[in-house]
Design a protein around this motif. Sequence first.
Motif, PDB file in Angstrom:
ATOM      1  N   TYR A  19       4.577  -3.358   5.829  1.00 40.95           N
ATOM      2  CA  TYR A  19       4.200  -1.958   5.559  1.00 40.95           C
ATOM      3  C   TYR A  19       4.246  -1.114   6.801  1.00 40.95           C
ATOM      4  CZ  TYR A  19       3.070  -3.434   0.811  1.00 40.95           C
ATOM      5  OH  TYR A  19       3.051  -3.983  -0.434  1.00 40.95           O
ATOM      6  N   VAL A  24       3.934   3.810   6.706  1.00 48.02           N
ATOM      7  CA  VAL A  24       3.187   4.716   5.577  1.00 48.02           C
ATOM      8  C   VAL A  24       2.068   4.183   5.491  1.00 48.02           C
ATOM      9  CG1 VAL A  24       5.188   5.016   4.360  1.00 48.02           C
ATOM     10  CG2 VAL A  24       4.130   2.988   4.049  1.00 48.02           C
ATOM     11  N   ASP A  25       0.804   4.651   5.113  1.00 52.09           N
ATOM     12  CA  ASP A  25      -0.557   4.646   4.746  1.00 52.09           C
ATOM     13  C   ASP A  25      -0.528   3.501   3.698  1.00 52.09           C
ATOM     14  OD1 ASP A  25      -1.638   6.093   6.934  1.00 52.09           O
ATOM     15  OD2 ASP A  25      -1.554   7.786   5.530  1.00 52.09           O
ATOM     16  N   MET A  26      -1.219   2.553   3.595  1.00 52.84           N
ATOM     17  CA  MET A  26      -1.203   1.639   2.579  1.00 52.84           C
ATOM     18  C   MET A  26      -2.291   2.279   1.539  1.00 52.84           C
ATOM     19  SD  MET A  26      -1.317  -1.990   4.449  1.00 52.84           S
ATOM     20  CE  MET A  26      -1.547  -2.981   3.179  1.00 52.84           C
ATOM     21  N   THR A  27      -1.633   1.761   0.207  1.00 46.16           N
ATOM     22  CA  THR A  27      -2.406   2.413  -0.996  1.00 46.16           C
ATOM     23  C   THR A  27      -3.154   1.079  -1.411  1.00 46.16           C
ATOM     24  OG1 THR A  27      -0.743   1.597  -2.726  1.00 46.16           O
ATOM     25  CG2 THR A  27      -0.617   3.811  -1.761  1.00 46.16           C
ATOM     26  N   MET A  28      -4.053   1.235  -2.529  1.00 47.00           N
ATOM     27  CA  MET A  28      -4.764   0.230  -2.956  1.00 47.00           C
ATOM     28  C   MET A  28      -3.763  -0.665  -3.739  1.00 47.00           C
ATOM     29  SD  MET A  28      -7.667  -0.844  -3.393  1.00 47.00           S
ATOM     30  CE  MET A  28      -8.589  -2.285  -3.885  1.00 47.00           C
ATOM     31  N   GLU A  29      -2.801  -0.467  -4.201  1.00 43.41           N
ATOM     32  CA  GLU A  29      -1.733  -1.452  -4.587  1.00 43.41           C
ATOM     33  C   GLU A  29      -1.221  -2.041  -3.605  1.00 43.41           C
ATOM     34  OE1 GLU A  29       0.262  -3.914  -7.193  1.00 43.41           O
ATOM     35  OE2 GLU A  29      -1.381  -2.448  -7.852  1.00 43.41           O
ATOM     36  N   ASP A  30      -0.929  -1.698  -2.341  1.00 47.61           N
ATOM     37  CA  ASP A  30      -0.604  -2.372  -1.348  1.00 47.61           C
ATOM     38  C   ASP A  30      -1.574  -3.327  -0.835  1.00 47.61           C
ATOM     39  OD1 ASP A  30       1.790  -0.595  -1.362  1.00 47.61           O
ATOM     40  OD2 ASP A  30       0.895   0.838   0.265  1.00 47.61           O
ATOM     41  N   TYR A  31      -2.879  -3.056  -0.688  1.00 44.69           N
ATOM     42  CA  TYR A  31      -3.851  -4.009  -0.290  1.00 44.69           C
ATOM     43  C   TYR A  31      -3.824  -5.062  -1.345  1.00 44.69           C
ATOM     44  CZ  TYR A  31      -5.455  -1.015   3.361  1.00 44.69           C
ATOM     45  OH  TYR A  31      -5.572  -0.398   4.786  1.00 44.69           O
ATOM     46  N   ASN A  32      -3.376  -4.763  -2.691  1.00 47.50           N
ATOM     47  CA  ASN A  32      -3.573  -5.944  -3.560  1.00 47.50           C
ATOM     48  C   ASN A  32      -2.257  -6.683  -3.276  1.00 47.50           C
ATOM     49  OD1 ASN A  32      -5.664  -4.895  -5.181  1.00 47.50           O
ATOM     50  ND2 ASN A  32      -4.683  -3.865  -6.732  1.00 47.50           N
ATOM     51  N   ASP A  33      -1.203  -6.244  -3.000  1.00 48.41           N
ATOM     52  CA  ASP A  33      -0.222  -7.075  -2.586  1.00 48.41           C
ATOM     53  C   ASP A  33      -0.356  -7.944  -1.387  1.00 48.41           C
ATOM     54  OD1 ASP A  33       1.500  -5.956  -4.315  1.00 48.41           O
ATOM     55  OD2 ASP A  33       2.581  -4.477  -2.898  1.00 48.41           O
TER      56      ASP A  33
END
Length: 87
Positions: A19, A24-33
């Motif tokens: 990432y 880019v800033d991480m989204t909640m879905e990114d943190y889920n990944d």
Amino acid sequence: MTQVVDNVAYAIRKCIREYDEYGVDMTMEDYNDVARAAIKAMRNPTDDVVDVAQHLPRHHNMIDMWCSIIDIALGKRVVETNDDIKN
């Protein structure tokens, strides 16, 4: 069990670096990944886990149980409850 911690840390670092490459800033879905990558890193048992499993009762295959628990956490399996069973 430090190998498990090392495996999870490596998976988190690898996922976050992917990432970061895009800036880019991480989204909640990114943190889920990232969480999924960490859980997946625990799927294969380490030598320590295998050693412990060898001393457990033989009426259960603990390695299969370990993998199943991780698969459930990853959403690859559904846990059935008594409420799900129709009489």
